[in-house]
Design an enzyme around this catalytic site. Structure first.
Site, mmCIF file in Angstrom:
data_model
loop_
_atom_site.group_PDB
_atom_site.id
_atom_site.type_symbol
_atom_site.label_atom_id
_atom_site.label_comp_id
_atom_site.label_asym_id
_atom_site.label_seq_id
_atom_site.Cartn_x
_atom_site.Cartn_y
_atom_site.Cartn_z
ATOM 1 N N GLU A 128 -32.579 -34.160 -49.979
ATOM 2 C CA GLU A 128 -32.069 -32.883 -50.493
ATOM 3 C C GLU A 128 -32.220 -32.933 -52.009
ATOM 4 O O GLU A 128 -31.318 -33.285 -52.739
ATOM 5 C CB GLU A 128 -30.611 -32.701 -50.075
ATOM 6 C CG GLU A 128 -30.070 -31.311 -50.365
ATOM 7 C CD GLU A 128 -28.610 -31.168 -49.989
ATOM 8 O OE1 GLU A 128 -28.039 -30.103 -50.306
ATOM 9 O OE2 GLU A 128 -28.028 -32.098 -49.402
ATOM 10 N N CYS A 139 -23.244 -29.698 -56.417
ATOM 11 C CA CYS A 139 -22.725 -30.957 -56.964
ATOM 12 C C CYS A 139 -23.849 -31.934 -57.297
ATOM 13 O O CYS A 139 -23.588 -33.080 -57.647
ATOM 14 C CB CYS A 139 -21.745 -31.597 -55.986
ATOM 15 S SG CYS A 139 -22.498 -32.211 -54.473
ATOM 16 N N HIS A 140 -25.108 -31.493 -57.215
ATOM 17 C CA HIS A 140 -26.231 -32.376 -57.529
ATOM 18 C C HIS A 140 -26.313 -32.611 -59.038
ATOM 19 O O HIS A 140 -26.115 -31.676 -59.826
ATOM 20 C CB HIS A 140 -27.547 -31.766 -57.039
ATOM 21 C CG HIS A 140 -27.696 -31.777 -55.555
ATOM 22 N ND1 HIS A 140 -28.739 -32.391 -54.911
ATOM 23 C CD2 HIS A 140 -26.927 -31.243 -54.575
ATOM 24 C CE1 HIS A 140 -28.606 -32.233 -53.612
ATOM 25 N NE2 HIS A 140 -27.507 -31.536 -53.381
ATOM 26 N N HIS A 215 -27.940 -25.615 -45.406
ATOM 27 C CA HIS A 215 -26.551 -25.126 -45.479
ATOM 28 C C HIS A 215 -26.477 -23.648 -45.899
ATOM 29 O O HIS A 215 -26.143 -23.294 -47.015
ATOM 30 C CB HIS A 215 -25.633 -26.019 -46.309
ATOM 31 C CG HIS A 215 -26.089 -26.453 -47.662
ATOM 32 N ND1 HIS A 215 -26.619 -25.612 -48.602
ATOM 33 C CD2 HIS A 215 -26.049 -27.671 -48.250
ATOM 34 C CE1 HIS A 215 -26.888 -26.271 -49.699
ATOM 35 N NE2 HIS A 215 -26.558 -27.527 -49.515
ATOM 36 N N ASP A 246 -17.190 -25.734 -40.807
ATOM 37 C CA ASP A 246 -15.812 -26.150 -41.103
ATOM 38 C C ASP A 246 -14.893 -24.987 -41.443
ATOM 39 O O ASP A 246 -13.698 -25.185 -41.681
ATOM 40 C CB ASP A 246 -15.784 -27.186 -42.222
ATOM 41 C CG ASP A 246 -16.370 -26.675 -43.547
ATOM 42 O OD1 ASP A 246 -16.823 -25.517 -43.596
ATOM 43 O OD2 ASP A 246 -16.385 -27.451 -44.522
ATOM 44 N N ASP A 271 -22.854 -32.226 -43.225
ATOM 45 C CA ASP A 271 -22.919 -32.417 -44.681
ATOM 46 C C ASP A 271 -21.904 -33.482 -45.101
ATOM 47 O O ASP A 271 -21.263 -33.383 -46.154
ATOM 48 C CB ASP A 271 -22.672 -31.101 -45.412
ATOM 49 C CG ASP A 271 -23.179 -31.122 -46.854
ATOM 50 O OD1 ASP A 271 -24.034 -31.965 -47.177
ATOM 51 O OD2 ASP A 271 -22.714 -30.294 -47.663
ATOM 52 N N LEU A 304 -17.119 -27.533 -54.324
ATOM 53 C CA LEU A 304 -17.281 -28.247 -53.066
ATOM 54 C C LEU A 304 -18.363 -29.305 -53.216
ATOM 55 O O LEU A 304 -19.420 -29.056 -53.794
ATOM 56 C CB LEU A 304 -17.652 -27.276 -51.938
ATOM 57 C CG LEU A 304 -16.511 -26.405 -51.403
ATOM 58 C CD1 LEU A 304 -17.059 -25.306 -50.507
ATOM 59 C CD2 LEU A 304 -15.498 -27.244 -50.641
ATOM 60 N N ALA A 305 -18.105 -30.499 -52.668
ATOM 61 C CA ALA A 305 -19.051 -31.615 -52.762
ATOM 62 C C ALA A 305 -19.241 -32.199 -51.372
ATOM 63 O O ALA A 305 -18.640 -33.203 -51.001
ATOM 64 C CB ALA A 305 -18.536 -32.675 -53.731
ATOM 65 N N GLY A 306 -20.080 -31.534 -50.577
ATOM 66 C CA GLY A 306 -20.217 -31.933 -49.194
ATOM 67 C C GLY A 306 -18.996 -31.510 -48.392
ATOM 68 O O GLY A 306 -18.149 -30.743 -48.862
#
Length: 381
Positions: A128, A139-140, A215, A246, A271, A304-306
């Site tokens: 990814e 968040c990359h 996603h 989720d 994720d 959000l981070a995963g």
């Protein structure tokens, strides 16, 4: 290993639910599916109702067991991640590398080739990044996002030759249609994600061979009245779309809309990050602390981070919150993602690996078999 016969549960074979069936396992393979009264002699395991399904398949797994996939010790990380997710019901997966340096990317690709046939549950890799859109980093780490070079492309094509599957998430801002066409010709499954692209750019990528959107709804140009963006392209063009089920990354209302429009093109992903299969309350990601609370993972600034999610919980969300038929929700986490990467997993049929999960009527995971062997279930499953 001898013969084992599983009875007592409704059977989902990857396409439909069946009653009154026995699954016969010999060694690490499924030997037969037949009516209970016709089952041969062998060690019988009577399940107390619920549903027996294929081992779950996840195409986006960033970490688990306390580690993230990185270039530091990637072969050990792959083994740890695959083992952690087996305890959560996922018996086949693509360990996923988020954006990092060229050196670490090459190290992970080499480790992936080395893992083939050695790590149970390893079906290939998902990269990814790093060829994403700087406008949609999520968040990359932005410092490593960059356009694809000829060397990058050749490295990816060479790695694909040694891997059972390679899924690559890119953005039109960093990869050309010509590069997508060459990657596709080499057998790479190209996905669009972390992209602020127009509908026309997504269409050009699709025409070049891109077939997946990573996603759905997250880190991408939204559907607008005059510019449909990547969301519009994902829902109107025949892309397969990963959905983080989720209820946090995508609301129930948006998920229902996507399912009405994209239907059988949608599959589930976790994720998942390093905390999966553990009771850890956080972890470090590219120099930032990620906090685990209220079923979500977030940075200090609330990005959000995963996800803090397992596939059985995602299936439950689809059935109980979205109102999907069980067969559809189960297919989204078994046969559908497996087919996307050219795998025959995600089904229960003679000759296939004996990867199975037993779920209760309310979708709690009770048992996992991988290669015919009962796995230790994670306490967080």
């Amino acid at each position: 290993m001898g013969r084992m016969i599983l009875t007592g549960a409704r059977l989902f074979d990857g396409a439909r639910c069946l009653d009154g069936q026995a699954v016969v396992i010999e060694g690490d393979r499924i030997a037969a599916i037949l009516p209970v009264q016709d089952a041969p002699e062998g060690a019988r395991i009577k399940l107390e109702g619920g549903l027996l399904a294929p081992g779950l398949i996840d195409l986006q797994v960033n970490g688990g067991g306390g580690v993230m996939l990185s270039g530091d010790d990637p072969l050990a990380e792959i083994a740890t991640i695959c083992a952690a997710h087996a305890g959560l019901g996922t018996t086949g997966l693509l360990p996923t590398l988020i954006t990092t340096s060229a050196r670490q990317t090459r190290a992970v690709l080499a480790a992936g080739v080395a893992a083939v046939g050695r790590v149970p549950g390893f079906l290939g890799l998902h990269l990814e990044g790093p060829h994403l859109d700087p406008k949609r980093p999520g968040c990359h780490p932005a410092a490593h996002i960059r356009p694809m070079t000829e060397d990058d492309l050749l490295t990816l094509c060479e790695a694909r030759a040694g891997l059972p599957a390679l899924l690559l998430t890119v953005a039109p801002a960093s990869v050309t249609p010509e590069q997508i066409a060459r990657l596709t010709a080499a057998g790479v499954v190209v996905a669009l994600g972390h992209a602020d692209c127009s509908f026309a750019q997504a269409q050009a990528a699709f025409d070049a061979g891109a077939r997946v959107v990573t996603h759905l709804f997250n880190a991408m140009s939204p559907l607008g009245s005059r510019e449909p963006g990547l969301v519009g392209a994902a829902l109107s063009l025949p892309f397969a779309c990963g959905l983080i089920g989720d209820g946090i990354h995508v609301s129930a209302e948006s998920a229902r809309l996507a399912l009405r429009l994209a239907g059988e093109r949608i599959y589930l992903v976790s994720d998942a990050m390093a905390v999966a299969g553990t009771d850890l309350t956080g972890f470090d990601l590219a120099g930032r602390r990620i906090h685990r609370a209220n079923r979500s993972l977030r940075t200090e600034n609330d990005t959000l981070a995963g996800a803090d999610l397992s596939l059985p919980r995602a299936i439950r969300f689809c059935v109980t919150d979205l109102g999907l038929p069980p067969e559809q929700a189960l297919a989204m986490a078994t046969a559908r993602p497996a087919a996307l990467i050219g795998s025959n997993r995600g089904r229960i049929a003679p000759g296939l690996p004996a990867d199975l999960v037993h779920l209760t009527d309310d979708w709690a995971l009770t048992r996992v078999w991988q290669g015919g062997k009962l796995q230790a279930k994670s306490p967080t499953a």
